[in-house]
Design an enzyme around this catalytic site. Structure first.
Site, mmCIF file in Angstrom:
data_model
loop_
_atom_site.group_PDB
_atom_site.id
_atom_site.type_symbol
_atom_site.label_atom_id
_atom_site.label_comp_id
_atom_site.label_asym_id
_atom_site.label_seq_id
_atom_site.Cartn_x
_atom_site.Cartn_y
_atom_site.Cartn_z
ATOM 1 C CB CYS A 91 41.505 43.356 42.766
ATOM 2 S SG CYS A 91 42.687 42.675 41.318
ATOM 3 C CB CYS A 100 45.088 43.687 39.188
ATOM 4 S SG CYS A 100 43.932 44.711 38.557
ATOM 5 C CB CYS A 159 41.842 47.125 41.105
ATOM 6 S SG CYS A 159 40.457 46.126 40.338
#
Ligand SMILES: [Zn+2]
Length: 375
Positions: free
Chosen positions: A308, A310, A313
């Site tokens: 991920c 984002c 994370c």
């Protein structure tokens, strides 16, 4: 700027990728719309919602008409100004939530009278009033007012309900078109009903096509029929609708539902799952859903999902997210919601790229292998 246009850039099997152009911005399809029930995507600031990659969010007519109220919202400048989101908003018609949340419903040809689940006060929704409320909210994509019956009822009950929804769709079209300035800058979607029955779905699609809408939703699914029955219906339902218009599957779904529905020709989705799950400690990853409250994460210094991209994370460990959720800290809900919405948008972006390169079948196979941990 155009009021509403839909361009399909590429297809891969039945899957399509394209762009919807609207006055408040463009929507890349296949699109996932985070749900902002009560003028908020729960636990998220709107700037963070946008940063996840969302082009459009959904607002709920039923909730907003009860609190703060449609007329008050209009006096405050509409839903966009009220909540600080300047991109497109789709509003549902209120019909589905009247059926699922309110008490003492009475359905007639005219519409539905019901008691608020908040304070018991009496309200009425009809096609005309639903169009008026969605106009007062300032919705960009307005949904026709329909009835969504349970799919397990006898065929004649489903048929009568669908036929009334088609009469309501025509009244919705007339109500929307009387909105002058609002009608000139927003769009109206019709909703196909007919539960799991191919003939009824076809009759509904024909009726909607006669009326004419900017886009077409597939309603009456994801109401407890199970993924197998939903996919069986999606094997025929999308192709019954006009190919040059967006197709929106309402209230769906899990990541594997989204992949299977895009594979069958669906362009738009909304679901509370990534936000609700984020508050309940469930995180979605490319290797399937995980429960952050599980003790196995207590000393895991790795990210929630190594694939991920984002901000959650990038910065926080599974151990920290586990601690926040075990301790009931509100930051736990905020961080997991942000990750889940980001994951959903990364999944949609992955599907769009795969369709553009005509490798959707391989993308879907890879996704399922990883998501269900199949080797
Ligand atoms: Zn993440």
């Amino acid at each position: 700027m155009t009021r509403f246009s839909f361009q399909i850039h590429a297809t891969s099997g039945k899957a399509r990728t394209g762009t919807i152009q609207m006055k408040r911005g463009e929507i890349r399809t296949p699109a996932f719309m985070p749900v902002g029930t009560a003028a908020t995507v729960k636990a998220m600031k709107v700037e963070d919602v946008r940063r996840t990659g969302a082009d459009i969010i959904l607002g709920n007519t039923y909730h907003l008409m009860l609190r703060p109220g449609a007329e008050r919202m209009a006096r405050l400048g509409g839903l966009h100004a009220f909540m600080g989101w300047d991109r497109p908003i789709l509003t549902d018609s209120g019909g589905y939530q009247v059926m699922s949340l309110s008490d003492l419903r009475k359905i007639t040809e005219e519409g539905v009278t019901f008691a608020s689940h908040l304070d018991g006060s009496r309200h009425m929704l009809s096609p005309e009033r639903s169009m008026e409320i969605q106009r007062l909210l300032g919705s960009d994509i307005v949904m026709a007012f329909d009835e969504c019956p349970r799919a397990d009822q006898p065929r004649d009950v489903i048929a009568r309900s669908m036929e009334m929804s088609m009469r309501w769709a025509r009244r919705s079209r007339a109500g929307f078109d009387s909105g002058e300035e609002h009608a000139a800058r927003s769009a109206l979607f019709g909703i196909q009903q007919g539960a799991l029955d191919e003939g009824l779905r076809q009759a509904s699609a024909d009726a909607l096509r006669d009326i004419g809408f900017d886009g077409y939703a597939i309603g009456g699914l994801a109401v407890g029929e199970g993924q197998e029955a939903m996919f069986a219906t999606l094997d025929f339902a999308p192709s019954q609708l006009p190919a040059d218009r967006p197709r929106y599957l309402m209230g769906v779904g899990k990541p594997d539902d989204l992949v299977g529905a895009v594979e069958r020709g669906v362009d738009m989705f909304d679901c509370v799952l990534p936000t609700r799950s984020g508050r309940n400690g469930q995180g979605f990853t490319w290797n399937g859903p995980i429960n952050m409250r599980n003790a196995r994460h207590a000393e895991d210094t790795g990210p929630l999902d190594p694939r991920c991209t984002c901000p959650v994370c990038a910065k926080y460990s599974r151990a920290y997210l586990h601690h926040l959720h075990k301790a009931g800290e509100m930051l736990g809900a905020m961080l997991l919601t942000e990750h889940n919405l980001s994951f959903y948008q990364q999944l949609m972006a992955g599907m769009r790229a795969a369709i553009a390169e005509d490798r959707f079948t391989a993308f879907a196979a890879d996704f399922r292998r990883d998501y269900f941990n199949r080797e």
